[in-house]
Scaffold this motif. Sequence first.
Motif, PDB file in Angstrom:
ATOM      1  N   THR A  53      22.578  35.812  67.662  1.00  0.00           N
ATOM      2  CA  THR A  53      23.300  34.594  68.060  1.00  0.00           C
ATOM      3  C   THR A  53      22.800  33.396  67.259  1.00  0.00           C
ATOM      4  N   GLU A  54      21.496  33.369  66.970  1.00  0.00           N
ATOM      5  CA  GLU A  54      20.970  32.261  66.155  1.00  0.00           C
ATOM      6  C   GLU A  54      21.603  32.273  64.761  1.00  0.00           C
ATOM      7  N   ILE A  59      26.044  30.089  61.105  1.00  0.00           N
ATOM      8  CA  ILE A  59      27.240  30.354  60.293  1.00  0.00           C
ATOM      9  C   ILE A  59      28.373  29.428  60.744  1.00  0.00           C
ATOM     10  N   LEU A  60      28.544  29.314  62.075  1.00  0.00           N
ATOM     11  CA  LEU A  60      29.619  28.454  62.596  1.00  0.00           C
ATOM     12  C   LEU A  60      29.383  26.997  62.191  1.00  0.00           C
ATOM     13  N   GLU A  67      28.140  22.591  68.283  1.00  0.00           N
ATOM     14  CA  GLU A  67      27.882  23.363  69.509  1.00  0.00           C
ATOM     15  C   GLU A  67      28.368  22.603  70.740  1.00  0.00           C
ATOM     16  N   ALA A  68      29.105  23.290  71.610  1.00  0.00           N
ATOM     17  CA  ALA A  68      29.586  22.674  72.849  1.00  0.00           C
ATOM     18  C   ALA A  68      28.493  22.751  73.908  1.00  0.00           C
ATOM     19  N   LYS A 177      20.036  29.272  63.048  1.00  0.00           N
ATOM     20  CA  LYS A 177      19.792  28.031  63.801  1.00  0.00           C
ATOM     21  C   LYS A 177      18.934  28.433  64.991  1.00  0.00           C
ATOM     22  N   ARG A 178      17.649  28.142  64.899  1.00  0.00           N
ATOM     23  CA  ARG A 178      16.717  28.658  65.904  1.00  0.00           C
ATOM     24  C   ARG A 178      16.837  27.882  67.213  1.00  0.00           C
ATOM     25  N   ASP A 179      16.788  28.656  68.309  1.00  0.00           N
ATOM     26  CA  ASP A 179      16.930  28.068  69.639  1.00  0.00           C
ATOM     27  C   ASP A 179      15.715  27.275  70.048  1.00  0.00           C
TER      28      ASP A 179
END
Length: 475
Positions: A53-54, A59-60, A67-68, A177-179
Amino acid sequence: MQLPNLKEAKVRTQKEVVTKTNDYIITHDLVELGRGRQYYVKTYGCQMNEHDTENIKAILEDMSFTEAGSMEEADLILLNTCAIRENAHNKVFGMIGRIKHMKETKPEMMVGLCGCMAQEESVVDEILEKYRWLDVVFGTHNIHQLPRILKEAMVTKKLNVDVLSIEGDIIENVPVKRDHPYKAWVNIMYGCDKFCTYCIVPYTRGKQRSRKPHFIIEEVKELINAGYKEVTLLGQNVNAYGKDLKIDYTMANLLEEVAKTGIERLRFVTSHPWDFSDDMIRVIARYDNVMPYIHLPLQSGSNRILKLMGRRYTKESYLELFHKLKQALPYSAITTDIIVGFPGETEADFQDTLEVVKACAYDSAFTFIFSPRIGTPAAKMLDDVSLEVKQKRLHELNDLVNGYSRKANEAYLGKIVPVLIEGSSENNAEMLMGYTDTMKLVNVTGSKQFIGQIVPVKITDVKTWSMTGEIVENA
Ligand code: 5AD
Ligand code: SF4
């Protein structure tokens, strides 16, 4: 449309794994696709999925999505799914039902499913039959192609299923993108070749592919430079790291090299008891920054069931390894995974499991009822244990393991232990939270200035799954 194929998913050839360093491409037409739109990714399952997911988030964001804060605000929802047990599967379909309602009032919203369930033939068949309103389905092998897959769905306004059932390569240039600002996941290998008879992972994640050591070391060094304190090396079966590389290099070598980077805390999951070498134990004992925490899945304590599971160790060899670990690392915490109600499990088999649990007195255990996964050998075995018996065994096992968890925690009362303070406690914003070196969750009183630091904490109270403590200043 590329559909998953179970037969192809289990193929293992001698074909060499290719490391691709420029397969993630984001061309200028893709960069603007998400401008003004928000995404939300919901993740199910293991750390591997969390880490995927990260990658998906990064990528998005390369495509200009932002991010919402919640699913309701999103223009694109992705469900990153888990296939390990039936209940994970049911949760996802429940969520899809909820999202369908949201889509009725927001028809422009795009919805996608990815991760391990996307790799399952039966799931994709169900989607094609009942959920054609979804926009994209992509698998674990082609996350890096998400921009193209999304664009195709946007242009055609039709469901785009793009799932590869291949052994897999390694893509090295996927962004992340690290949480978390202080602790990071680092993949060291993908896939699994163990084919335990109950497990879907070798089918959904492909062949065991170890990343080349220098990519891993570089990633850890970058994390140190960025201020990270803790790295967890990730793989389905990390002890087998390197076996597929054509060089003489093992998990013990990797662990030592990563420890030498000077990262403050180093962890690794998951270990398979079969591949746990003496060299590894020596490295864990020798380097202070390799954390004294080992997750060592038992699955069953019955030799008969272990054989049916294809685990390739016995209760005796497991116990020998366990005691060797405890002797070399007396301070360490050891946790496990156990499955009850495997096909044909008798009361005597179950008692064998309880016996091993008593001998190991685990710090904690993740316990599961066997869930048949389509396509795995165990799903075809005669499952003659009733659900009632399975539930009774699970309860009995849980009572036993919870007692040991509590006891293990009680041993910490009054002690001062190192805790990496991660942020505010979930249940009480006045308190901080973090984990000990042995991976125990601690709710901590102390100043917020310590967030991001490893500090001494005095344990003042313990429960079964967490502890309470206070930061010892000037200790
Ligand atoms: N049924 C129940 N539990 C399972 N696990 C894996 N596959 C199954 C299954 N089919 C458990 C194992 C594994 C953990 C991640 O999930 O205990 O170690
Ligand atoms: Fe599944 Fe066994 Fe591989 Fe673990 S080692 S991922 S349980 S097949």
